[in-house]
Scaffold this motif. Structure first.
Motif, PDB file in Angstrom:
ATOM      1  N   ASP A  58       0.855  -1.188   0.000  1.00 16.74           N
ATOM      2  CA  ASP A  58       0.000   0.000   0.000  1.00 16.74           C
ATOM      3  C   ASP A  58       0.891   1.238   0.000  1.00 16.74           C
ATOM      4  N   TYR A  59       0.470   2.262  -0.717  1.00 14.67           N
ATOM      5  CA  TYR A  59       1.269   3.474  -0.809  1.00 14.67           C
ATOM      6  C   TYR A  59       0.360   4.685  -0.917  1.00 14.67           C
ATOM      7  N   GLU A  60       0.931   5.850  -0.626  1.00 22.08           N
ATOM      8  CA  GLU A  60       0.228   7.114  -0.783  1.00 22.08           C
ATOM      9  C   GLU A  60       0.823   7.854  -1.965  1.00 22.08           C
ATOM     10  N   LYS A  91       4.126  10.793  -2.087  1.00 23.43           N
ATOM     11  CA  LYS A  91       4.956  10.533  -0.905  1.00 23.43           C
ATOM     12  C   LYS A  91       6.190   9.772  -1.354  1.00 23.43           C
TER      13      LYS A  91
END
Length: 82
Positions: free
Chosen positions: A9-11, A14
């Protein structure tokens, strides 16, 4: 172990520090590990290690969602051999 996929999972927008590494552990096993911002997200024993002269790095938004072309910036990338 071939073509290992690791989902993380990543934003958006960022910066992440990602390390993909094979190294010997304390029991002398060759381990394939993926770290994101110093957190181990995957670590499995590689029982069939191989060497490659040329490698490719593929980056995408995920399965079936198309290419991340123009949406990913790599900085300070290095590749080291054992």
């Amino acid at each position: 172990m071939h073509n290992k996929v690791v989902n993380v999972d990543y934003e958006l927008n960022k910066q992440y520090y990602i390390v993909i590494k094979q190294e010997l552990d304390e029991e002398n096993r060759l381990m394939y590990c993926v770290r994101v911002d110093e957190e181990i997200v995957e670590c499995v024993e590689n029982t069939e290690p191989r060497s490659f002269d040329h490698i490719n790095l593929y980056i995408s938004k995920g399965s079936g969602s198309g290419s991340a072309s123009g949406k990913v910036i790599l900085s300070d990338m290095s590749v080291k051999s054992l």
